[in-house]
Write an enzyme that holds these catalytic residues in place. Structure first.
Site, PDB file in Angstrom:
ATOM      1  N   LYS A 150      57.923   1.920  99.920  1.00 13.84           N
ATOM      2  CA  LYS A 150      59.126   1.442 100.606  1.00 13.84           C
ATOM      3  C   LYS A 150      60.378   1.590  99.759  1.00 13.84           C
ATOM      4  CE  LYS A 150      57.049  -1.822 103.897  1.00 13.84           C
ATOM      5  NZ  LYS A 150      55.692  -1.311 103.816  1.00 13.84           N
ATOM      6  N   ASP A 197      53.746  11.805  95.425  1.00 13.09           N
ATOM      7  CA  ASP A 197      52.946  10.600  95.620  1.00 13.09           C
ATOM      8  C   ASP A 197      51.518  11.038  95.920  1.00 13.09           C
ATOM      9  OD1 ASP A 197      52.018   7.993  96.091  1.00 13.09           O
ATOM     10  OD2 ASP A 197      53.884   7.417  97.070  1.00 13.09           O
ATOM     11  N   CYS A 221      56.789   4.034  91.190  1.00 11.33           N
ATOM     12  CA  CYS A 221      55.340   3.907  91.342  1.00 11.33           C
ATOM     13  C   CYS A 221      54.833   2.681  90.589  1.00 11.33           C
ATOM     14  CB  CYS A 221      54.637   5.167  90.836  1.00 11.33           C
ATOM     15  SG  CYS A 221      55.103   5.650  89.166  1.00 11.33           S
ATOM     16  N   PRO A 222      53.667   2.161  90.961  1.00  9.46           N
ATOM     17  CA  PRO A 222      53.106   1.000  90.266  1.00  9.46           C
ATOM     18  C   PRO A 222      52.579   1.393  88.890  1.00  9.46           C
ATOM     19  CG  PRO A 222      51.549   1.810  91.892  1.00  9.46           C
ATOM     20  CD  PRO A 222      52.822   2.596  92.092  1.00  9.46           C
ATOM     21  N   THR A 239      63.220   1.760  87.595  1.00  6.13           N
ATOM     22  CA  THR A 239      63.390   0.404  88.131  1.00  6.13           C
ATOM     23  C   THR A 239      62.040  -0.155  88.580  1.00  6.13           C
ATOM     24  OG1 THR A 239      63.910   1.344  90.304  1.00  6.13           O
ATOM     25  CG2 THR A 239      65.771   0.756  88.898  1.00  6.13           C
ATOM     26  N   SER A 240      60.961   0.436  88.106  1.00  8.50           N
ATOM     27  CA  SER A 240      59.626   0.067  88.572  1.00  8.50           C
ATOM     28  C   SER A 240      58.902  -0.826  87.569  1.00  8.50           C
ATOM     29  CB  SER A 240      58.815   1.324  88.874  1.00  8.50           C
ATOM     30  OG  SER A 240      57.594   0.986  89.489  1.00  8.50           O
ATOM     31  N   ARG A 241      58.250  -0.235  86.572  1.00  6.34           N
ATOM     32  CA  ARG A 241      57.548  -0.980  85.533  1.00  6.34           C
ATOM     33  C   ARG A 241      57.783  -0.289  84.190  1.00  6.34           C
ATOM     34  NH1 ARG A 241      57.668  -4.592  88.382  1.00  6.34           N
ATOM     35  NH2 ARG A 241      55.993  -5.913  89.234  1.00  6.34           N
ATOM     36  N   ASP A 248      65.913  -0.572  84.224  1.00 17.83           N
ATOM     37  CA  ASP A 248      65.968  -1.974  84.644  1.00 17.83           C
ATOM     38  C   ASP A 248      64.696  -2.696  84.205  1.00 17.83           C
ATOM     39  OD1 ASP A 248      67.294  -4.160  86.006  1.00 17.83           O
ATOM     40  OD2 ASP A 248      65.720  -4.001  87.532  1.00 17.83           O
ATOM     41  N   GLU A 289      59.341  -5.878  77.713  1.00 19.96           N
ATOM     42  CA  GLU A 289      60.364  -6.786  78.225  1.00 19.96           C
ATOM     43  C   GLU A 289      59.938  -8.245  78.249  1.00 19.96           C
ATOM     44  OE1 GLU A 289      60.254  -7.162  82.953  1.00 19.96           O
ATOM     45  OE2 GLU A 289      60.689  -5.117  82.328  1.00 19.96           O
ATOM     46  N   HIS A 325      66.038  -6.291  84.324  1.00 23.31           N
ATOM     47  CA  HIS A 325      65.130  -6.493  85.457  1.00 23.31           C
ATOM     48  C   HIS A 325      65.828  -7.268  86.583  1.00 23.31           C
ATOM     49  CE1 HIS A 325      60.561  -6.438  86.325  1.00 23.31           C
ATOM     50  NE2 HIS A 325      61.234  -6.478  87.468  1.00 23.31           N
TER      51      HIS A 325
END
Length: 337
Positions: free
Chosen positions: A157, A177, A208-209, A235-237, A261, A266, A298
């Site tokens: 999303k 993906d 992506c995760p 901006t994910s992980r 981010d 972190e 974040h």
């Protein structure tokens, strides 16, 4: 249901309390703790049926086992990611884990694009110059996004929301993906391999995760495949990026711009005011020395719409679990590594 809310800030309390009040008689007995959940703090959750946690809380096997021995039944993540939870142990202990898979994808997407535009047009540097009375344009040269190629890794999303914005800017959008959805096709995203995405993209954005397969996805090898001077946004992980490799790529100018981010370490930094402390993370401090690096703490999710949605879905998840109803946001066996 008695719920221990860990890592809670004033804004968490405000939105969760408002959402809880809206539930009426179905509401929960919420207890807020500022500290994060980990090996040192788990005893605060004794006697609670559920814990509500965020991205930097640590639900390791020992923590989960200790909580289960004191009656914990549910873990409610007020985020989409779940890499900080030992799902196998939770499953063995009979602890149900729920998350918020989609709270406001536009909030993170807009933040990602904001990082892109700021890095290109150097808004942050221009702002400070003007405040100092310096109106010179030298050193502020940017580039148009229109007509360039953006590569998105992860087309969930948030990835799709980012693609819509970039298409609106007139960019060619390519994406990778594991499953290329009809929604991605409808937006006009071109499916490509990772190798092609690295080679063709002017801007690469990660959505992506964090899993075993994606840990340090961006490393010395993948950076070498990218266009010289590429812009990289995450901006994910944080664990998607090998920080040492990125620093080396910035020094060699293979990487032209970096917007973060999230950060691999972190947990020791973000969501806290450390302005009067010495930051001992040398890699993080090194990143801050580059003029073409922009880091936010974040905050991609941090909008009114997102926080409201997170609170509502989190508490509704717990209502469904408590009443024995099917919960669509339950992390079942299909998520076990």
């Amino acid at each position: 249901m008695r719920v221990a809310v860990f890592g809670s800030k004033p804004y968490d309390q405000a939105f969760l309390s408002a959402a809880n009040q809206a539930l009426g008689e179905a509401g929960h007995d919420l207890h807020y703790f500022h500290v994060r959940l980990n090996r040192e703090t788990w005893e605060l959750a004794k006697g609670f049926e559920a814990v509500c946690v965020f991205v930097n809380d640590e639900l390791t096997a020992p923590v989960l086992a200790s909580l289960a021995s004191h009656g914990l039944r549910f873990v409610a993540l007020r985020c989409a990611g779940f890499n900080n939870v030992d799902l196998k142990m939770a499953d063995q202990l009979g602890i149900s884990v729920v998350r918020v898979p989609a709270y406001s994808p536009e909030s993170v997407a807009e933040h990602a694009v904001g990082l892109m535009l700021t890095l290109s047009r150097k808004y942050h540097r221009a702002f400070q110059r003007v405040r100092d009375g310096n109106f010179a344009l030298q050193g502020l040269l940017g580039f148009n996004f229109h007509g360039r190629t953006a590569g998105l890794i992860g087309l969930g999303k948030i990835g799709l929301a980012t693609a819509r914005i970039l298409k609106g800017l007139g960019m060619r959008v390519i994406g990778f993906d594991q499953v290329f959805s009809e929604a991605a096709k409808a937006i006009g995203i071109e499916p490509v391999s990772l190798e092609t995405l690295y080679a063709d993209s002017d801007v690469i954005s990660l959505h992506c995760p964090l899993t075993r397969d994606t840990f340090h996805l961006i490393n010395e090898y993948s950076l070498a495949q990218m266009r010289r001077g590429v812009m990289l946004i995450n901006t994910s992980r944080g664990g998607l990026i090998d920080t040492a490799a990125v620093i080396a790529a910035l020094k060699s100018e293979q990487l032209g711009y970096l917007g973060l981010d999230v950060y691999e370490q972190e947990g020791d930094l973000f969501f806290e005011d450390l302005s009067d402390k010495v930051i001992a993370d040398d890699a993080f401090e090194r990143l801050l020395t580059f003029p073409n690096v922009l880091i936010t703490g974040h905050q991609g999710f941090f909008t009114e719409e997102a926080l409201g949605s997170i609170a509502e879905v989190t508490l509704r998840n717990l209502v469904q679990l408590g009443q024995g109803e099917a919960c669509p946001n339950l992390l079942g066996s299909d998520y076990l590594a």
